[in-house]
Scaffold this motif. Structure first.
Motif, short mmCIF file in Angstrom:
data_model
loop_
_atom_site.label_atom_id
_atom_site.label_comp_id
_atom_site.label_asym_id
_atom_site.label_seq_id
_atom_site.Cartn_x
_atom_site.Cartn_y
_atom_site.Cartn_z
N ARG A 60 69.91 20.42 6.88
CA ARG A 60 70.31 21.16 5.88
C ARG A 60 71.81 22.04 6.16
O ARG A 60 72.74 22.25 5.32
N ARG A 61 71.79 22.37 7.47
CA ARG A 61 73.20 22.80 7.89
C ARG A 61 74.14 21.99 7.87
O ARG A 61 75.30 22.21 7.62
N VAL A 62 74.08 20.86 8.39
CA VAL A 62 75.07 19.66 8.24
C VAL A 62 75.54 19.52 6.83
O VAL A 62 76.66 19.31 6.57
N THR A 63 74.68 19.55 5.94
CA THR A 63 75.04 19.22 4.60
C THR A 63 75.82 20.22 4.02
O THR A 63 76.65 20.23 3.18
N ARG A 64 75.44 21.28 4.30
CA ARG A 64 76.25 22.81 3.71
C ARG A 64 77.64 22.63 4.40
O ARG A 64 78.68 23.19 3.72
N GLU A 65 78.02 22.29 5.48
CA GLU A 65 79.38 22.34 6.05
C GLU A 65 80.37 21.56 5.52
O GLU A 65 81.40 22.12 5.06
N PRO A 66 79.99 20.37 5.16
CA PRO A 66 81.17 19.60 4.25
C PRO A 66 81.57 20.18 2.86
O PRO A 66 82.54 20.38 2.40
N GLN A 67 80.42 20.71 2.38
CA GLN A 67 80.65 21.23 0.83
C GLN A 67 81.29 22.76 1.10
O GLN A 67 82.31 22.93 0.16
N ALA A 68 81.37 23.17 2.12
CA ALA A 68 82.13 24.39 2.29
C ALA A 68 83.76 24.28 2.85
O ALA A 68 84.54 24.78 2.27
#
Length: 327
Positions: A302-310
């Motif tokens: 979940r953390r990895v998924t949120r970083e590109p979106q940011a």
């Protein structure tokens, strides 16, 4: 002169006559008084003898009754004490080849002597051995003969005999019973003569107490009679050990191997029991550990998924206009 003397002689004669008559009268009076006193004393002595004779007869009768009672009691006591009242007990331990056969033989011996089997208990020790415990009641006259027969039925291991003289106790109980019966009879007579209700109630309570004591004494007498009439013999029967079990064998290789195998099996069994006891706790710990790993993996993804979106909104943002320059 003669005519003058005649009157003097007559007067003297008269005086002598009067004196003699007075003396005779006095003697008669004295003799009468003495006879009266002697008659009175004789009558008094007769009356005393008359009244003293029945008293003497009654006293003699009482003394005779007392003497007869004492002689009767003296006669009764020797008759009671002439036969000693003895309680006999014996305990035998005998080793026999076959316990069932020995039990049957003991029962037959006691019954033929007029006794009985009070109790019997047989126990099987293993596949081939038995033991029996028997309580026998034997008449006093056949006591010694039955003991000898029972002891001769096998190998005598132990023998214990006791004898207790209870003659005085038997005589005492019999005397107390006679006294208590007489007491109960007296209370019943008083109840028949009682007129008041309070007296009747009091006498009934006293009668019940005395009857209870009489019944207790009768029970003691019956117990003493039973124990003095029949002796008690306790017989313990056992079988000998087999030759294979009686000899002492030194341990060998097979014994050591069997002992080691037994120890190994016992150890494995205890380990298995320990593992089985700890299995629920281990399963719960493994489940919690797996759940923790799954949770950590999910959080990492979940953390990895949120970083590109940011980071994408920063790249698409337009450049800021340049400020105009002044001349």
């Amino acid at each position: 002169m003669q005519p003058g003397r005649h009157p003097d002689r007559s007067s003297t004669h008269r005086s002598r006559t009067v004196l003699a008559a007075g003396t005779l009268a006095a003697l008669l009076v004295l003799s009468g008084c003495g006879a009266g006193d002697s008659a009175d004393s004789k009558s008094a002595a007769g009356d005393n003898a008359k009244y003293a004779a029945p008293r003497a007869e009654r006293g003699a009768a009482g003394a005779a009754d007392q003497g007869s009672a004492e002689s009767g009691s003296a006669k009764k006591k020797p008759s009671a004490l002439s036969t000693p009242q003895i309680i006999r007990k014996a305990s035998l331990s005998v080793e026999v080849k076959s316990v069932p056969k020995a039990v049957a033989a003991a029962r037959a011996a006691v019954e033929s002597a007029g006794g009985l089997v009070a109790s019997e208990s047989t126990e099987r020790l293993d596949a081939t051995h038995e033991a029996s415990h028997i309580v026998l009641r034997v008449p006093q006259g056949e006591y010694d003969a039955v003991l000898q027969e029972l002891a001769g039925g096998g190998k005598l291991l132990s023998r214990t005999t006791t004898a207790k003289d209870v003659t005085d106790q038997v005589v005492d109980v019999e005397s107390r019973i006679a006294t208590q019966r007489a007491s109960v009879t007296r209370v019943r007579k008083l109840m028949d003569q009682a007129d008041k209700l309070a007296d009747v109630v009091t006498l009934e309570g006293e009668l019940s107490n005395r009857q209870a004591e009489l019944e207790s004494l009768l029970a003691q007498q019956e117990s003493l009679k039973d124990r003095t009439t029949l002796a008690t013999v306790t017989l313990s029967l056992s079988e000998p050990e087999s030759a294979s079990n009686s000899k002492d064998d030194d341990p060998g290789f097979l014994d050591a191997l069997g002992g080691g195998w037994h120890a190994f099996v016992t150890t494995v069994r205890w380990i298995a029991m320990a593992v089985g006891a700890a299995a629920p706790f281990l399963a719960a710990a493994a489940g919690l550990l797996l759940l923790g790993r799954l949770l950590r993996t999910w959080l990492a993804r979940r953390r990895v998924t949120r970083e590109p979106q940011a980071s994408r909104p920063d790249e698409r943002a337009p450049a800021a206009p340049e400020a105009p320059t002044t001349p």
